[in-house]
Design a protein around this motif. Structure first.
Motif, short mmCIF file in Angstrom:
data_model
loop_
_atom_site.label_atom_id
_atom_site.label_comp_id
_atom_site.label_asym_id
_atom_site.label_seq_id
_atom_site.Cartn_x
_atom_site.Cartn_y
_atom_site.Cartn_z
N ARG A 156 0.84 -1.21 0.00
CA ARG A 156 0.00 0.00 0.00
C ARG A 156 0.87 1.26 0.00
N SER A 157 1.97 1.23 0.76
CA SER A 157 2.86 2.40 0.77
C SER A 157 3.49 2.60 -0.60
N ASP A 158 3.86 1.49 -1.27
CA ASP A 158 4.43 1.58 -2.62
C ASP A 158 3.43 2.22 -3.58
N MET A 159 2.19 1.77 -3.53
CA MET A 159 1.17 2.26 -4.45
C MET A 159 0.85 3.73 -4.18
N GLU A 160 0.76 4.10 -2.93
CA GLU A 160 0.51 5.49 -2.58
C GLU A 160 1.65 6.38 -3.05
N ALA A 161 2.88 5.89 -2.94
CA ALA A 161 4.05 6.66 -3.37
C ALA A 161 4.04 6.84 -4.89
N ILE A 162 3.64 5.81 -5.63
CA ILE A 162 3.58 5.91 -7.09
C ILE A 162 2.51 6.91 -7.51
N VAL A 163 1.37 6.89 -6.83
CA VAL A 163 0.32 7.88 -7.10
C VAL A 163 0.85 9.28 -6.85
#
Length: 533
Positions: free
Chosen positions: A494-501
């Motif tokens: 989830r942290s990876d995906m939030e960072a990509i967004v």
């Protein structure tokens, strides 16, 4: 061993010996530090066999049964020699040498555009501020259909091919045809190539009211200069404490690391010294009057912190200037110099070992993995075996009484445990597959968010249902995730995906700001710098 194989090895060794002679006698020396203009290569004595090697070369050129590609044989021979010296000496072909120089110098000629291959379509995911692409009107989210006359949409085109099409001589023009907001644009975007400068500092910002944070990915030509600028800006914003993040920093220019370390010391102090079989002891001192000499300092390191970054960490630790937090660093304590050939190829040759101010060598032990020689096609891959154990060697004491040891990298003052989830094969496969980016770009890039970057950083969290969809997406791609692994990896993914967004909508800085929200290293550093009352 088959007769033919043995003969091929003999031919390679013959060329190797001859070319080593040419390297030693005829190579131009490039002094990275620019402070030893009298340096020269140490000549070796000539023997009858030296001339014999040239005779063999002539024999092969004039009498061998098949036509020979002399350049290919020479490159292979040099690589054969260099690869057997130590794990860090290397021979680079002209294109590899250029790529290394561009990475360290932080410059190349192009248009300042980042893209991601989403379903065989090149999607723009980053545009450099004030770069050629932005000036021409390109935006994040654009889909590139053609580059000049080459169709790139609907094709699984390799990134190196796209790079070759995009890059070119400064002042030359490239034409891009795009799809924007699902509408094929009739406008041709004419982009004038220019020199692109990429900072080796990933991010610099105030992570707490009194705490500045700087992350450096490598020590390039302008890193020390950029760091000095960022330090001054952070101090203007009230930074009295600093977190210097050197995790995953594999090194770079030796002299730049010394200049950067100088920023933490008000007086001239020994930063590092070097010695080698053909190199007398040379000492390198801080310049004095650094720009961050008083505030508290925490340096973050991990097992991928190496070489030049270990010089900085070692100097900070030996002089009790700050606290080292993280995991034991890689342990690369050998200095390379660059020797350039006229055709653009290069030898990076290990010439000396370096030692921290107290005299610690942090070099890991290495031995040749001769069992790998059975596979001749990949004989240079994994040739060297590095010792992964840490055995306390000689002990040193700092002025504050701390006990430090040589050997096997820089051991942190505050040790952080390993996140087993991040090291799991499943997570590594997910990251390498690029499915994280693919899922995010397909689902979260339809329209701009209705909030600012500050609101995004403070309040945005990936909805649970989106994480569930991503797991189903992985299953559809052949990556099976059990219920247990789904729970274990949830926070990390989830942290990876939030960072990509965040990176897509607000730029590179947002990516690191989001990742740092969940980072145990960062939390521990802040506890040290700003202890709770």
């Amino acid at each position: 061993m088959q007769k033919g194989t043995g003969r091929n090895i003999f031919v390679a060794a013959t060329y190797a010996a001859t070319l080593l002679l040419g390297l030693i006698l005829g190579q131009n020396y490039v002094d990275q530090q620019s402070n030893n203009p009298g340096s020269s290569l140490i000549p070796i004595g000539l023997s009858d066999n030296s001339y014999k090697m040239q005779q063999v070369l002539d024999l092969l050129s004039n009498s061998y049964v098949d036509s020979l590609n002399i350049d290919s044989l020479q490159n292979g021979a040099i690589n054969h020699i260099i690869a057997h010296l130590d794990p860090y000496s290397s021979y680079l072909l002209p294109n590899e040498s250029q790529a290394q120089s561009e990475a360290l110098e932080g410059t190349f000629e192009g248009i300042g555009l980042e893209f991601f291959n989403l379903n065989d379509t090149l999607m723009v995911v980053g545009v450099m501020a004030n770069g050629p692409a932005e000036k021409a009107g390109l935006k994040v989210g654009d889909r590139i259909l053609r580059i000049d006359s080459t169709l790139v949409s609907g094709r699984n085109i390799a990134q190196k091919v796209v790079d070759r099409l995009m890059r070119g001589k400064k002042g030359s023009m490239v034409k891009l045809y795009i799809n924007r907001d699902t509408v094929i644009s009739n406008k041709v975007f004419k982009v004038m190539r220019d020199q692109i400068n990429v900072s080796s500092i990933d991010v610099s910002y105030m992570i707490q009211p009194s705490v500045g944070y700087i992350k450096i990915r490598r020590f390039g030509l302008k890193t020390a200069e950029d760091f000095k600028h960022q330090i001054k800006e952070l101090k203007k914003q009230g930074a009295r404490n600093l977190i210097l993040d050197l995790r995953d920093n594999g090194g770079g220019y030796f002299h730049v690391a010394i200049r950067l370390a100088s920023e933490f010391f008000k007086d001239k102090k020994l930063m590092v010294y070097t010695e080698g079989a053909h190199e007398n002891r040379r000492e390198y001192y801080s310049e004095g009057d650094g720009n961050y000499t008083e505030g508290k300092l925490v340096v973050l390191i991990n097992e991928s912190t190496a070489s030049a970054s270990e010089i900085v960490a070692g100097a900070v630790q030996d002089w009790d200037r700050g606290t080292i937090v993280g995991r034991r660093s890689f342990g690369k304590g050998i200095v390379q110099e660059q020797f350039d050939f006229s055709d653009g190829s290069r030898v990076n040759l290990s010439i000396s070992r370096y030692y921290t101010p107290l005299g610690r060598s942090i070099q890991r032990k290495y031995t040749a993995n001769w069992s790998n020689m059975i596979d001749y096609a990949g004989m240079y891959k994994g040739l060297w075996a590095l010792d992964t154990t840490y055995a306390n060697a000689q002990m040193f004491k700092t002025m504050a009484g701390r006990e430090l040891f040589s050997g096997g990298g820089v051991s942190p003052d505050v040790k952080m445990s390993i996140d087993s989830n991040s090291l799991s094969l499943l997570y590594q496969n997910i990251v390498k597959s690029s499915y994280l980016e693919q899922f995010v770009y397909e689902r979260f890039t339809k329209q701009l968010p209705a909030y600012s970057i500050d609101n995004f950083l403070q309040g945005y969290h990936l909805p649970q249902q989106e994480y569930d969809r991503f797991i189903l997406f992985l299953n559809s791609k052949g990556i099976s995730v059990s219920e247990r692994k789904k729970r274990d990896l949830m926070e990390l993914i989830r942290s990876d995906m939030e960072a990509i967004v965040g990176r897509y909508y607000f730029g590179r800085e947002a990516y690191f700001k989001v990742k740092n929200r969940y980072d145990d290293f960062i939390s521990r550093a802040i506890e040290i710098l700003v202890p709770s009352s």
